[in-house]
Write an enzyme that holds these catalytic residues in place. Structure first.
Site, PDB file in Angstrom:
ATOM      1  N   SER A   1     -24.569   8.921 -18.847  1.00 12.29           N
ATOM      2  CA  SER A   1     -24.111   7.538 -18.945  1.00 12.29           C
ATOM      3  C   SER A   1     -22.578   7.513 -18.881  1.00 12.29           C
ATOM      4  O   SER A   1     -22.007   7.954 -17.884  1.00 12.29           O
ATOM      5  CB  SER A   1     -24.654   6.893 -20.221  1.00 12.29           C
ATOM      6  OG  SER A   1     -24.465   5.499 -20.200  1.00 12.29           O
TER       7      SER A   1
ATOM      8  N   ASP B   1     -33.559   2.855 -13.740  1.00 14.12           N
ATOM      9  CA  ASP B   1     -32.440   2.685 -14.667  1.00 14.12           C
ATOM     10  C   ASP B   1     -31.970   1.233 -14.650  1.00 14.12           C
ATOM     11  O   ASP B   1     -31.420   0.749 -13.663  1.00 14.12           O
ATOM     12  CB  ASP B   1     -31.298   3.631 -14.276  1.00 14.12           C
ATOM     13  CG  ASP B   1     -30.282   3.801 -15.395  1.00 14.12           C
ATOM     14  OD1 ASP B   1     -30.099   2.850 -16.179  1.00 14.12           O
ATOM     15  OD2 ASP B   1     -29.668   4.874 -15.478  1.00 14.12           O
TER      16      ASP B   1
ATOM     17  N   HIS C   1     -32.792   5.078 -17.673  1.00 10.86           N
ATOM     18  CA  HIS C   1     -31.522   5.486 -18.288  1.00 10.86           C
ATOM     19  C   HIS C   1     -31.691   6.571 -19.341  1.00 10.86           C
ATOM     20  O   HIS C   1     -31.379   6.385 -20.514  1.00 10.86           O
ATOM     21  CB  HIS C   1     -30.781   4.302 -18.887  1.00 10.86           C
ATOM     22  CG  HIS C   1     -29.312   4.597 -19.077  1.00 10.86           C
ATOM     23  ND1 HIS C   1     -28.503   4.998 -18.044  1.00 10.86           N
ATOM     24  CD2 HIS C   1     -28.514   4.569 -20.168  1.00 10.86           C
ATOM     25  CE1 HIS C   1     -27.275   5.197 -18.494  1.00 10.86           C
ATOM     26  NE2 HIS C   1     -27.255   4.946 -19.789  1.00 10.86           N
TER      27      HIS C   1
END
Length: 708
Positions: free
Chosen positions: A579, A654, A686
């Site tokens: 991330s 995601d 994600h």
């Protein structure tokens, strides 16, 4: 690297022969918080309104009376299952512990939420769970359950009556769910009033927000899954707050006014239920108003106070009332998160806490005696301790001792607290204390959960940034560490706001797989750069409008430190993160390419104009307002710099960092004739969780094995 691994295997075999077992990859990835969780009081909770606490032991809920041990008792799984059987429910496999009041617990059984009386073992009420319903929340009086079904919100009574509060069918209208993409401390969309008469809920119109296409490959022919995703600088959704009255069966909408693109957060009810307080934040996120609205008609009553900042204001916690006329508010108005006392007419009565440290939570408020219990970083940014402060005279007591992290739970009568204490050297100690800080009884002193296993534990490190700022890091060495050898080093990075990877707690914040990887012959290193949390506004906001720049400079301080160590092979440095950590991994590989040989970036933001409005514009403003900042952080501009090997990993579903980030960067690599590796995890959103996470961590470690 393979020769180094062979040396590791020889040594580890010798270690195993001495009786120390090696972790399996599955254990390292999946068992840190189960098999290797330090001994504790599982499911600990104070019973509401009583001086009793409970915890789970095997198949029983043990209930301890603090003042009279003769009143100690236990509720068994058999007790509950006998009652369930008598009411035609299937038995439970595990003991539940969700207290509603001093004698009732609530849990899910079959298609119902069941209220269970722990004294007479009866089931006084139950709520039917509608198929596919979500976001269940119960009124304080126990008469209603709110829930969402699709885009609408409903109530269910204990008598089985179902009430539809909304009946929206237009695509893009959503009721009773979390809004603003869970920023500003928002984690739900319904808010019961203190008595349960009213239900406030969010109504969101995102019909004007661009739709981003994802593909569900589980179907016979892949199907389009469109999500509303407001990218930085583009149209955002519009939110209002509605209030339903269960007595009159009417709904009013709060008149929160224009512009419609604003953020409504930190909702709080006044104790008398006549008013709702909302923090109203402008889209630019540099001006917040604390507004009061009438519950009877939705009218705007007044603005109590305002906060402005030339970078951003980020309200995260709702007002907490001391009385119907006063409340406490957490703010970084002076640069550090502190507690302020206000009257409901908007007058600042006093700032209660002050200093170059942060209040991290308000844990309890004893309104009758004017005492607030809070956790803070007063001793160190790496630690958490419990304090009490007298609202009237400001007298403060430090209630916990011992360097490390204290998570304290105060009793309903405010006479006791149970302290869960951990540090880099202490797995877990649980103690019962008076709220004067006196130990009553030590309840748990957990042994090292890795006894019998060959596990290397982290140690904490302190470094200094180029501007003199103190930075904290963590290092893990192999258990067979030999200072005469040269080891490759891998930096595990996040580096973004709302994170703190390094803390004085058991494992130092590290994942167990990092220890597993270290034992394969690596040095694992982590550093919290400026921009991360719990260090005050200046430390965090220095990244404003220039994401990746200051963070990179601080991470390079960590690189210099690693290179100064005789046992680190400075030619074999790697980096991995997910991330924001994926963004940092690629930033380090591309903007400091001479430093690193290998990088593995998971779910990376690669161009901040592809990220969502709330988070992205807080830290970067819009692309039109900050073109240079966006350009400097756009990793496509640096692809020609790559010298090492890079693996980019993304999830095809995601919804947080959309795949466009990785795909556009890879496209740029291709256009520039630069080779990189790419792997996509199907049907994950994600990050990769569940059993597939073992595959992910194995892939990451293998990539470093093969290339570092």
């Amino acid at each position: 690297m393979k020769r180094f691994i062979s040396f590791f295997l020889i040594i580890s075999s010798f270690s195993t022969a001495l009786g120390q077992k090696e972790l399996t990859l599955e254990q390292a990835v999946q068992q840190q918080y189960t098999e290797f969780r330090p001994k504790t009081l599982t499911g600990f909770s104070w019973l509401p309104g009583k001086t009793e606490y409970s915890y789970v032991s095997n198949d029983s809920l043990v209930i301890v009376n603090v003042t009279n041990s003769k009143m100690n008792r236990a509720l068994t799984l058999s007790d509950i299952n006998d009652a369930l059987k008598a009411n035609n429910f299937q038995p439970l496999k595990r003991i539940p512990w969700g207290w509603v009041d001093g004698k009732h617990i609530r849990f899910k059984a079959d298609k119902y939420f069941v209220l269970f009386n722990t004294e007479d073992k009866a089931i006084p009420s139950k709520f039917l769970i509608a198929d596919n319903s979500q976001n269940h929340e119960f009124s304080p009086d126990g008469q209603w359950m709110s829930f969402t079904l699709g885009q609408n919100i409903f109530l269910m009574s204990t008598q089985g009556e179902s009430v539809a509060l909304t009946n929206d069918s237009l695509d893009g209208l959503v009721n009773g769910q979390s809004v603003h993409r869970n920023e500003f401390g928002i984690n739900k969309g319904t808010f019961w009033s203190p008595t349960g008469r009213y239900l406030a809920y969010y109504h969101m119109d995102e019909s004007m927000v661009s739709q981003y296409p994802l593909v569900d490959i589980s179907k016979r022919v892949g199907e389009l899954v469109s999500i509303r995703y407001p990218m930085a600088g583009m149209r955002s959704h519009e939110v209002t707050v509605r209030v339903y009255d269960t007595q009159t069966r009417t709904t009013v909408e709060l008149k929160t006014g224009e512009p419609r693109e604003q953020y409504l957060t930190n909702l709080a009810w006044s104790p008398d239920e006549s008013s709702i307080f909302l923090a109203i934040l402008n889209r630019e996120q540099n001006h917040m108003k604390m507004n009061c609205y009438s519950v009877s008609n939705g009218d705007f009553v007044k603005t109590l106070f305002e906060e402005r900042n030339d970078k951003y204001v980020e309200p995260l916690n709702s007002p907490q009332f001391i009385s119907n006329d006063t409340f406490v508010w957490q703010s970084r108005a002076d640069g550090w998160n502190h507690i302020y006392l206000y009257s409901t007419d908007g007058k600042l009565i006093k700032q209660l806490t002050k200093g170059e440290w942060e209040v991290t939570s308000i844990d309890a408020i004893d309104a009758s005696n004017g005492i607030i219990y809070y956790a803070a970083t007063t001793e160190s940014p790496l630690e958490r301790h419990l304090y009490s402060i007298n609202i009237k005279n400001g007298a403060t007591l430090h209630l916990t001792s011992g360097s490390g992290t204290h998570r304290s739970v105060v009793s309903p009568d405010f006479k006791y607290f149970v302290d869960f204490y951990t540090s880099i050297d202490i797995p877990n100690r649980v103690g019962l204390f008076t709220t004067k800080g006196k130990l009553v009884k030590q309840l748990v002193d957990a042994p090292n959960p890795y006894n019998g296993y060959n596990v290397s534990l982290p140690r904490l490190i302190t470094l200094t940034a180029k501007d003199g700022t103190t930075l904290y890091g963590r290092m893990i060495k192999p258990t067979n560490f030999d200072s005469t050898q040269k080891y490759p080093a891998v930096i595990y990075v996040y580096g973004g706001p709302h994170s703190q990877l390094v803390i004085n707690s058991w494992m130092g914040g590290a994942r167990l797989w990092e220890c597993y990887m270290a034992n394969m012959g690596y040095i694992l290193f982590t550093l919290d750069n400026r921009g991360t949390s719990n260090r005050g506004a200046e430390f965090e906001q220095v990244i404003h409008r220039q994401l990746g720049t200051v963070e990179l400079n601080d991470q390079l301080v960590g690189v210099e430190y690693l290179k100064s160590l005789s046992y680190v092979d400075s030619a074999r440095l790697g980096v991995h993160g997910w991330s924001f950590g994926g963004f940092m991994t690629l930033t380090m590989m591309l903007r400091a390419s001479e430093q690193f040989r290998v990088g593995v970036a998971g779910g990376p933001v690669t161009d901040w104009k592809f990220y969502e409005v709330m988070y992205g514009e807080r830290y970067m403003d819009t692309p039109d307002e900050n073109p240079d900042g966006y350009s400097n952080a756009d990793l496509k501009n640096y692809v020609a710099n790559l010298k090492g090997k890079v693996l980019i990993i993304h999830d095809d579903m995601d919804r947080t960092v959309v795949p466009q980030n990785s795909l556009t960067l890879i496209h740029e690599f291709i256009k520039s004739g630069v080779q990189v590796d790419f792997f996509m995890y199907p049907q994950h959103d994600h990050n990769v969780m569940g059993k597939d996470r073992v595959h992910l961590i194995d892939k990451i470690i293998r990539y470093f094995d093969d290339n570092l």
